[in-house]
Design an enzyme around this catalytic site. Structure first.
Site, PDB file in Angstrom:
ATOM      1  CE  LYS A 132      -5.492  -1.909   2.758  1.00 50.57           C
ATOM      2  NZ  LYS A 132      -5.631  -1.781   1.040  1.00 50.57           N
ATOM      3  CB  SER A 158      -1.687  -2.029   0.512  1.00 50.61           C
ATOM      4  OG  SER A 158      -2.918  -1.832   0.065  1.00 50.61           O
ATOM      5  CB  SER A 199      -3.974  -2.978  -2.584  1.00 52.29           C
ATOM      6  OG  SER A 199      -2.723  -2.204  -2.693  1.00 52.29           O
TER       7      SER A 199
END
Length: 485
Positions: free
Chosen positions: A79, A154, A178
């Site tokens: 990420k 997210s 997330s």
């Protein structure tokens, strides 16, 4: 043999037996990425050349190694809010569009020590603020199961790369859901560890008392393998704890017979989509047939979790994001007359709408006239939520809930209604508040879209939730299904 369809554990076994070279594995995933990435857009930065170069190096090392680490030569996506030395780390924000860290996050150091191969940096909601990956400053990521829908957020990019077969596993971060919510929307396994189990050093902070890094994989074994590597005390992060780390992979087979499942009545209300409810309760029935027992429990204060979260998280964010001012690193406005104008223009041009919204909410909640009424009160409610979980865990071993109130929604459907967007985390935020570990595992389909089941455990007892998830996985084949992209 379609290597891109193999799980991380299967690929690990192939490398260890020297049946397949790391470079062949990496090539297979790059080829797959070239086919589907134009439609999905999960990577902010794809690192094909670097990955191949590293994999070829691993090929040579493999001939000399006696003890081959589990993740040796295996491709993993990261990420883009986790610092990677000499590789852009943007947080999907204009503010850090060209930012290249000079150090690795601790989790990256630990993966490197195993000889992993980074495939690229994945898209996210800007600074990890959002539930759909539509808040990325660059482009939205699409759900591999339906390109008109969101992958969740997210960590939407990290979930989408695994679901679509562009990488066998990835790392994400979870502040209020997330990792788990995108895992549910994309039909993969995602684990948010206990707060303090995995070092946050090198994770760009959103809400420091809630953030945790965790893995995505196709299977429970994949997630366990990564947890074995990234868990444990780190002197660079004072919130990481020196509690012994079990071998998560080796203990997966432990018998779950006699374990007690808690079903919190606050999560199974009239508001829950009846099809989702039925799918989750059917999954629980499968576990009951394996000798587990289900009991209704109550977590009374969790009904205030969303409101509490949206005071605490933005408050911490407003403090954490104060460092992006155009002075030290990141974006700086081009035209300004004085220092104050440089600050305000830099932040106005560098941050997106949702980030600004949260900074303003947080600054308001921390302001002198409102601190007691908002921030202090929210902290008290957070303690009550934690207490709810501790009381429940005196009676049960794990808690099972839906991960999300419904399946993935359409792109654009909630972007003009922040409250509706925030409510998509209604079942996930309380685990962050209580600091407990929680995992999402695919447990069915509704309208051809994946449904996730959330398994919540006692603090630092990731082991038990992984065992329950592994048992459930062994009874089903959801982890073997791929979307047609």
């Amino acid at each position: 043999m379609e290597l891109w369809k193999k799980s991380l554990k299967e690929l690990s076994d192939l490398v260890k037996s020297k049946e397949v070279k790391p470079s062949e594995i990496v090539e297979a995933f790059i080829e797959r990425k070239n086919q589907v990435e134009p439609k999905i857009k999960a990577y902010v930065t794809a690192l094909d050349d670097l990955a191949l170069e590293k994999a070829k190096k691993r090929d040579q090392e493999l001939t000399k190694l006696e003890n081959i680490p589990d993740l040796f030569g295996l491709p993993i996506a990261i990420k883009d809010n986790i610092s990677t030395k000499d590789i852009k780390t943007t947080c999907s924000s204009k503010m850090l569009e060209n930012f290249v860290p000079v150090y690795d996050a601790t989790v990256i150091e630990r993966l490197k020590s195993q000889g992993y191969v980074i495939t690229g940096k994945t898209n996210l909601d800007e600074f990890a603020m959002g539930s759909s990956t539509e808040n990325s400053a660059f482009f939205p990521t699409r759900n591999p199961w339906d390109l008109e829908r969101v992958p969740g957020g997210s960590s939407g990019g990290s979930a989408a790369v695994v679901a679509s077969g562009m990488a066998p596993a990835s790392l994400g971060s979870d502040t209020g859901g997330s990792i788990r919510q995108p895992a549910a929307f994309c039909g993969v396994v995602g684990l948010k560890p206990t707060y303090g189990r995995v070092s946050r050093y090198g994770l760009v902070a959103f809400a420091s008392s809630l953030d945790q890094i965790g893995p995505f994989g196709r299977t429970v074994e994949d997630v366990a393998m990564i947890m074995n590597v990234i868990s444990g005390k780190d002197p660079k992060d004072s919130t990481s704890r020196s509690i012994p780390v079990p071998n998560y992979l080796e203990s997966l087979n432990k018998d779950v017979k006699g374990l007690k499942i808690g079903l919190p009545k606050e999560f199974y209300t009239e508001d829950l989509n009846p099809q989702i409810k039925e799918i989750i309760l059917n999954a629980v029935k499968q576990l009951e047939k394996e000798g587990m027992t289900a009991h209704e429990i109550s977590l009374p204060y969790t009904k205030y979790a969303i409101e509490t979260y949206y005071i605490i998280a933005p408050s911490e964010a407003s403090s954490n994001l104060a460092r992006f001012d155009g002075v030290r690193y990141g974006y700086r406005a081009k035209e300004y007359k004085n220092l104050e104008e440089m600050y305000s223009k830099t932040r106005d041009e560098g941050f997106g709408a949702e980030v600004k919204r949260r900074i303003m909410i947080g600054t308001y909640a921390l302001s002198s006239g409102y601190y007691d009424a908002y921030y202090l009160k929210a902290q008290k409610v957070r303690t009550l939520i934690y207490q709810d979980y501790m009381n429940a865990f005196e009676k049960v071993d794990v808690i099972i809930t839906p991960t999300t109130p419904d399946v993935a929604f359409k792109i654009g459907e909630k972007s003009n209604d922040p409250i509706q967007m925030y409510l998509s985390d209604i079942f996930t935020v309380s685990a962050n508040m209580a600091t407990v570990p929680a995992l999402s595992i695919p447990c069915g389909f509704k309208d051809n879209l994946p449904v996730g089941m959330q398994i919540i455990g006692k603090p630092f007892d990731e082991e038990t939730i992984l065992q329950v998830a592994y048992k459930f996985q062994s009874l089903n084949d959801y982890h073997k299904r791929f979307p047609e992209v």
